[in-house]
Design a protein around this motif. Structure first.
Motif, PDB file in Angstrom:
ATOM      1  N   TRP A  61       0.835  -1.199   0.000  1.00  0.00           N
ATOM      2  CA  TRP A  61       0.000   0.000   0.000  1.00  0.00           C
ATOM      3  C   TRP A  61       0.868   1.247   0.000  1.00  0.00           C
ATOM      4  O   TRP A  61       0.589   2.222  -0.691  1.00  0.00           O
ATOM      5  N   GLU A  62       1.965   1.214   0.763  1.00  0.00           N
ATOM      6  CA  GLU A  62       2.850   2.386   0.802  1.00  0.00           C
ATOM      7  C   GLU A  62       3.530   2.611  -0.547  1.00  0.00           C
ATOM      8  O   GLU A  62       3.744   3.750  -0.957  1.00  0.00           O
ATOM      9  N   ARG A 106       0.983   4.295  -2.576  1.00  0.00           N
ATOM     10  CA  ARG A 106       0.744   5.665  -2.135  1.00  0.00           C
ATOM     11  C   ARG A 106       1.913   6.582  -2.473  1.00  0.00           C
ATOM     12  O   ARG A 106       1.745   7.726  -2.842  1.00  0.00           O
ATOM     13  N   ILE A 123       0.836   6.323  -7.216  1.00  0.00           N
ATOM     14  CA  ILE A 123      -0.165   7.374  -7.390  1.00  0.00           C
ATOM     15  C   ILE A 123       0.463   8.725  -7.757  1.00  0.00           C
ATOM     16  O   ILE A 123      -0.001   9.381  -8.693  1.00  0.00           O
TER      17      ILE A 123
END
Lengths: 333, 374
Positions: free
Chosen positions: A226-227, A230, A234
């Motif tokens: 997820w990091e 992020r 993104i």
């Protein structure tokens, strides 16, 4: 919609010095000259076409607006058959923007989520089939969406509308009188489904372009998946996602048949998104065109001109946002 | 060489087989066609059609309200004459525009030509002008969907108030007064009108304005003007909404009131409330005055008629042609077609398709006018 150019335009490559020299020398060769002529001609042709459309719209619009007995921008009425004719675009502009904004609020997060799932989470075997199904969604004609919306979506929206009215009715935006669910919110949801594939596809392409090094570097520093998304994926894809959203917005603004089939149009602005009523530019043109007189058509063309201007403004805004973000994105890394 | 000959033989055999099959199927279809229509008026129709020297192709455009009528006529007519008629049903406005621009020799319209349209037609009709021939009548039905209520009766002021959102519940005293025997539910009224511009809206509001001016204070026209209510595109769209929405009421042509949609009977002031039927519509049209001058036969309908059994909520569609100066290549075909449409058989076809035939004295005038077209 000419939004395509935003997404398709590759970042201008800076030719290195030797390349430049070669190009300069090559320009004297006949092949290069022909190619130069062709590409320049195409560019000019595009400008001429756009100018012709704008000129035609403006000419016919001026004919109509000069006869308008109401205020073209603020009148809540569309009546071109009476003498003197009264018509205004206030309700249409409101409806077009509101329905498109609802569509964007719903579609963009879902599309980005699907794109991230496909590029970073989905098992390799699933990626192909899911992408294929999303492509199919884009190939469905809009009138089919309209029919599905009118026959399936509208009857099934009552439950959601009742729930929204019970819990959020006090806001006024979600109050519901119990009419058929042929309202702006239903149209927005339908438009969201229609623009989903285009935003998803372009976002997926963009996320796929994230340099492997960035992600691996983040992982090496101990980031979770997820990091990585992020911090690496993104930010890199942001301008691409904005472009994709603008493509979707372009489709939502101009959607005609699906809206005309699902909405229950009238010339009032309703504070509630659940009450049937309102209208959009494209829907109004489609439903009024066949019985309109010569003058009525001019009036419809005048409303089309406003949609044209709104679309240009949206495109301009999108370009501005992308230009501002360019230096932060990974595109130049 | 040999191969070529074989090919040719095969070709000949194939051709024989195909033509044989065609001939056989032609016979077959002829027979079934005859059987299917046996005894009906349609069987006799083709022999009554006078083709004269009509031939070729005719393009026409106009009112979608009479589309089904024209289609039925064309089916009968082209069975008898070698004429291909292509009616586009692009809407009355489009039809009149196409006519005044000389693109079509004949157009259909829900409303008579306006003075400026007559002026424009003079350019196309050399030495003449465009005229209106009333040919098709249509009752506009008010359909409703109220559970437990079967024989709803309404009068013009009540209909006006319902469609102007002044009466909003089915148990309103005004409705109860007209329906003393009905068990009216406590249910919100959902009035549906047309979202597109339409001759049906025009005629429906003309009726309300003529009979209930106080309760329907609008100018009228093809676009719906009253505020409130809901809308749907086309007669079919309104009918579909009425069918699927509890508490709905809407107006559309009678032919869409099928599949279990109940229609309102109108209290016109006559002895009994009048049902929406083609016969009752014809009776109301009989009360109309011809207001057109010269060969023009545009009608002024008497919406306030109190004649027994006359259903006053009607629309009349006109066929628009030049009285003089029609194009020589299309005149025979158009004339033969209109002659058939105005004939007894042609008018009988209307009733079979949920349209109202024209009353006798009006259609007699139409026939004379059609014969005089040049």
């Amino acid at each position: 919609m000419d939004t395509t150019q935003i997404a398709d335009a590759p970042p201008p490559a800076q030719p290195s010095a030797p390349e430049q020299k070669r190009a300069a020398r090559g320009a004297t060769r006949p092949g290069d000259r022909i190619f130069l002529g062709l590409s320049r001609g195409s560019g000019i042709l595009l400008l001429v076409i756009m100018a012709a459309i704008a000129g035609f719209l403006t000419y016919r619009a001026v004919l109509a607006i000069s006869e308008d007995d109401g205020n073209f921008l603020t009148t809540f009425e569309w009546n071109t058959g009476v003498n003197p004719p009264v018509f205004g675009i206030a309700v249409l502009a409101y409806g077009t923007i509101v329905s498109s904004v609802i569509a964007m609020i719903i579609a963009v997060p879902i599309s980005v989520a699907i794109a991230l799932f496909l590029t970073h989470y989905a098992p390799r075997r699933l990626r192909g089939p899911i992408a294929y199904v999303i492509d199919l969604l884009a190939a469905v004609p809009s009138i089919v969406y309209g029919l599905w919306g009118a026959l399936v979506l509208v009857p099934h929206m009552s439950g959601l509308f009742g729930w929204l009215n019970d819990y959020l009715g006090w806001t006024g935006i979600f109050s519901w009188q119990g009419g058929a669910a042929r309202s702006m919110l239903t149209v927005g949801i339908l438009l969201a489904i229609m623009i989903l594939p285009i935003i998803t596809n372009v976002s997926r392409e963009v996320f796929r372009q994230v340099p492997q090094m960035h992600e691996e570097a983040a992982l090496a520093l101990g980031a979770t998946r997820w990091e990585v998304i992020r911090m690496a994926v993104i930010p890199f894809g942001r301008s691409g996602v904005i472009s994709a959203s603008m493509l979707g917005l372009g489709r939502a603004l101009g959607e005609t048949m699906a809206v005309a089939t699902v909405l229950s149009p009238d010339f009032l602005i309703h504070t509630s998104l659940l009450d049937p009523g309102g209208g959009t530019f494209a829907q109004n043109i489609a439903s009024k065109f066949s019985e309109a007189t010569e003058f009525g058509r001019d009036a419809l063309i005048a409303s089309g001109l406003v949609l044209f201007v709104i679309t240009l403004l949206v495109n301009g805004a999108a370009r501005a946002i992308i230009a501002r973000r360019k230096e932060y994105s990974g595109a130049n890394a | 060489m040999k191969l070529q000959r074989m090919n040719r033989r095969a070709l000949a055999l194939g051709a024989l087989a195909v033509s044989g099959a065609l001939a056989l199927t032609a016979c077959g279809s002829d027979e079934t066609g005859g059987n299917g229509n046996g005894g009906g008026s349609s069987n006799a129709a083709p022999s009554n059609v006078k083709c004269d020297d009509a031939s070729g192709q005719v393009l026409a455009d106009g009112s979608s309200a009479q589309k089904n009528a024209v289609d039925a006529w064309v089916k009968q007519f082209s069975a008898a004459c070698k004429v291909e008629i292509n009616y586009k049903a692009g809407g009355s406005g489009a039809g009149v525009t196409a006519f005044t621009q000389g693109q079509v020799p004949w157009a259909g319209s829900d409303s008579a030509l306006k003075p400026e349209e007559v002026a424009a037609s003079k350019k196309i009709c050399k030495g003449g002008q465009g005229i209106d021939l009333p040919m098709v009548g249509g009752p506009i039905a008010v359909g409703y969907n109220v559970p437990g209520v079967d024989n709803l009766v309404l009068d013009a002021p009540t209909i006006a108030k319902i469609f102007d959102s002044k009466i909003t519940n089915w148990n309103d005293p005004a409705i109860a007064k007209l329906n003393p025997d009905a068990k009216l539910p406590n249910l919100k009224i959902q009035a549906f009108h047309r979202s597109d511009e339409s001759g049906t809206t025009d005629n429906f509001t003309k009726y309300l304005i003529a009979t209930a001016k106080k309760d329907f204070p609008y100018e009228g026209g093809k676009a719906w003007q009253a505020k409130g209510g809901q809308s749907a595109p086309q007669s079919s769209g309104v009918a579909a909404q009425v069918k699927q929405t509890s508490g709905a009421i809407g107006y559309f042509e009678l032919s869409y009131a099928k599949d279990g949609i109940k229609t309102v009977a109108i209290d016109t002031g006559a002895g009994k409330p009048v049902e929406a039927t083609v016969d009752n519509a014809t009776k109301a049209i009989a009360d109309a005055k011809i207001v057109g001058t010269g060969k023009d036969l545009s009608l002024d309908l008497n919406y306030a008629t109190k004649a027994e059994g006359a259903y006053p909520m009607v629309l009349v569609t006109y066929e628009i042609v030049c009285d003089k100066g029609n194009k020589a290549d299309t005149l025979p075909a158009v004339k033969a077609f209109l002659r058939y449409a105005a004939s007894e058989d042609g008018q009988k076809v209307l009733a079979e398709n949920d349209y109202a035939p024209m009353p006798d004295d009006i259609i007699a005038k139409v026939r004379t006018t059609v014969e005089s077209l040049s």
